[in-house]
Design a protein around this motif. Structure first.
Motif, short mmCIF file in Angstrom:
data_model
loop_
_atom_site.label_atom_id
_atom_site.label_comp_id
_atom_site.label_asym_id
_atom_site.label_seq_id
_atom_site.Cartn_x
_atom_site.Cartn_y
_atom_site.Cartn_z
N VAL A 28 0.81 -1.23 0.00
CA VAL A 28 0.00 0.00 0.00
C VAL A 28 0.83 1.27 0.00
N GLU A 29 1.88 1.34 0.80
CA GLU A 29 2.62 2.60 0.89
C GLU A 29 3.37 2.90 -0.41
N GLY A 30 3.89 1.87 -1.06
CA GLY A 30 4.58 2.09 -2.32
C GLY A 30 3.68 2.48 -3.45
N LEU A 31 2.41 2.07 -3.37
CA LEU A 31 1.48 2.40 -4.46
C LEU A 31 1.23 3.90 -4.57
N PHE A 32 1.37 4.61 -3.45
CA PHE A 32 1.08 6.04 -3.44
C PHE A 32 2.37 6.87 -3.36
N ASP A 33 3.36 6.46 -4.14
CA ASP A 33 4.64 7.18 -4.16
C ASP A 33 4.69 8.25 -5.23
N GLY A 34 3.58 8.46 -5.96
CA GLY A 34 3.52 9.49 -6.98
C GLY A 34 3.85 9.01 -8.38
N SER A 35 4.33 7.77 -8.50
CA SER A 35 4.72 7.27 -9.81
C SER A 35 3.72 6.29 -10.40
N HIS A 36 2.76 5.82 -9.59
CA HIS A 36 1.80 4.83 -10.07
C HIS A 36 0.52 5.49 -10.56
N SER A 37 -0.01 4.98 -11.65
CA SER A 37 -1.26 5.50 -12.20
C SER A 37 -2.44 5.01 -11.37
N PHE A 38 -3.57 5.68 -11.55
CA PHE A 38 -4.80 5.25 -10.89
C PHE A 38 -5.11 3.79 -11.24
N GLU A 39 -4.98 3.44 -12.51
CA GLU A 39 -5.29 2.08 -12.93
C GLU A 39 -4.38 1.06 -12.25
N GLU A 40 -3.09 1.38 -12.13
CA GLU A 40 -2.16 0.48 -11.45
C GLU A 40 -2.53 0.32 -9.98
N ILE A 41 -2.91 1.42 -9.35
CA ILE A 41 -3.24 1.37 -7.93
C ILE A 41 -4.52 0.57 -7.70
N ILE A 42 -5.55 0.87 -8.46
CA ILE A 42 -6.85 0.25 -8.19
C ILE A 42 -6.82 -1.25 -8.48
N THR A 43 -6.03 -1.67 -9.46
CA THR A 43 -5.96 -3.10 -9.75
C THR A 43 -5.12 -3.85 -8.73
N ALA A 44 -4.31 -3.14 -7.95
CA ALA A 44 -3.51 -3.77 -6.91
C ALA A 44 -4.23 -3.83 -5.57
N LEU A 45 -5.41 -3.23 -5.49
CA LEU A 45 -6.18 -3.19 -4.25
C LEU A 45 -7.44 -4.05 -4.39
N PRO A 46 -8.02 -4.48 -3.28
CA PRO A 46 -9.22 -5.32 -3.34
C PRO A 46 -10.46 -4.51 -3.70
#
Length: 419
Positions: free
Chosen positions: A300-318
């Protein structure tokens, strides 16, 4: 909880708050960013900045130049009414001095948009954007994803200052998401820098500020209005027109996660962003595994480092918070207490004051990202201070994005009527 508030996105994987990155939006972003010199917005160094006065302009970088027809076409691409468009626009990225949440010197970036025509001396609009987790999605970022409402307001004949906030665009460090205090200082300092830049560009601005913003930015706009009303910054608040903001975190937004008024995927995205960012400011946990179930705790903390897109973040979460949170934290979200309640309350109360200017609130009763209960609570808080703020409900068919598409042109017309 935007823009952003957490300002919340829709329940689908692909939808974004406000100018979502659909294929059409990506194409528009390419058009809008086409005039800009390439600039990679990788995470800048977080090294301490020199102690420069807040709001000092550091640099101005030209970005887009659009004529009137191009502005109308860009707005039409997302269904935004362009009837108020009178002029073309010119956009610039500003870098300026400000402070971080601990009060230490730092820098931030933002977008200044000027009309290509109109009066020589311009009034100034502050347009604060909704939640983004990717640096380049900030208004001055290369993606161009949050430029259309600044273009809409500028094309009506006003200068527009759209801060990226801390840690987004070209600013150093992580973004302190939903930290209202630092969003306000970054926004005030952006207004100061915008005045200096506009003077340098031959389009001086008045002291008058019309404040608007969407989602997270709606919440920021209300708090910014309160700061400007204190008269300490050489600026004069003229009107407030926030759109679909999460003004009532404790009483409306957070309860919406449990009662279903916030869509499950939206709740997962914004709650995760909020918890990881707030943990740096109001320590909530020592180890992510205290809050998040496996396997999400490790990511979770790495997903919000400013380099990940919304699509990358949402697909990595439940898909819902039941799969995201540990039992203890699921209960804390249902019944906030302790440090979590403190974090909510630290960013609440943005409507608990008496604005000395007209206020108009915009929202959509079909919004399942930021329920309209937030705007109703804001209107009620203002009423307790003797302020009658009209709440414009865009209707039950207006989701989060539609509330902005419909509200932004109405805010422009309302600002016009107050001249």
């Amino acid at each position: 909880m935007t823009t952003t508030s957490p300002s919340f996105r829709s329940r689908t994987r692909t939808r974004r708050p406000w100018l979502r990155r659909s294929a059409a939006a990506v194409a528009l972003a390419a058009v809008l960013g086409g005039a800009a010199a390439p600039m990679a917005l990788a995470a800048p160094s977080a090294a301490a900045a020199p102690a420069t006065a807040r709001g000092t302009l550091i640099s101005v970088t030209p970005l887009d130049t659009l004529d009137r027809a191009q502005v109308v076409a860009a707005l039409a691409g997302l269904g935004i009414d362009g009837a108020t468009v009178r002029y073309g626009v010119g956009a610039h990225r500003l870098t300026y001095a400000t402070i971080d949440p601990q009060g230490r010197p730092t820098t931030a970036t933002g977008l200044l948009v000027l009309p290509r025509g109109g009066p020589h001396r311009l009034d100034l609009v502050s347009d604060t954007h909704g939640t983004v987790a990717t640096r380049t999605d900030a208004p001055s970022g290369d993606a161009g994803s949050n430029r259309l409402t600044p273009y809409l307001h500028a094309s009506a004949g006003r200068a527009v200052a759209a801060p990226d906030y801390l840690g987004l665009g070209g600013g150093p460090g992580p973004h302190p998401y939903m930290d209202t205090a630092s969003a306000v200082t970054a926004s005030v300092d952006m207004l100061k820098a915008a005045r200096s830049a506009a003077e340098r560009l031959g389009r001086p601005v008045t002291r008058d500020v019309y404040a608007t913003g969407f989602s997270q930015g709606g919440q920021v706009a209300m708090a910014l209005g309160r700061e400007l009303s204190r008269g300490r910054d050489g600026l004069r608040l003229r009107a407030l027109a926030p759109m679909a903001g999460p003004y009532d975190l404790s009483g409306s937004q957070n309860p919406g996660i449990s009662d279903g008024s916030v869509a499950p995927r939206s709740a997962v995205y914004y709650l995760t962003y909020f918890l990881t960012a707030q943990n740096r400011l109001h320590p909530l946990y020592g180890d992510p595994a205290e809050v998040f179930r496996a396997p999400y705790a490790q990511a979770v903390e790495g997903l919000f480092d400013g380099s990940h897109s919304f699509e990358e973040i949402i697909t990595a979460l439940p898909e819902d918070t039941g799969q995201l949170l540990t039992p203890r934290w699921a209960e804390l979200v249902r019944h906030p207490q302790g440090a979590y309640l403190d974090a909510l309350k630290a960013n609440d109360g943005v409507c608990d004051w008496k604005p000395p200017v007209p206020v108009r609130l915009y929202a959509g009763s079909g919004d399942t990202d930021v329920p309209i209960a937030n705007s109703r609570a804001c209107a009620a808080a203002l009423a307790r201070h003797g302020v009658r703020a009209k709440l414009v409900d865009q209707g039950p068919d207006a989701d989060h994005t539609a509330s902005a598409v419909r509200s932004a042109p109405q805010a422009v017309r309302w600002f016009d009527s107050l001249r």
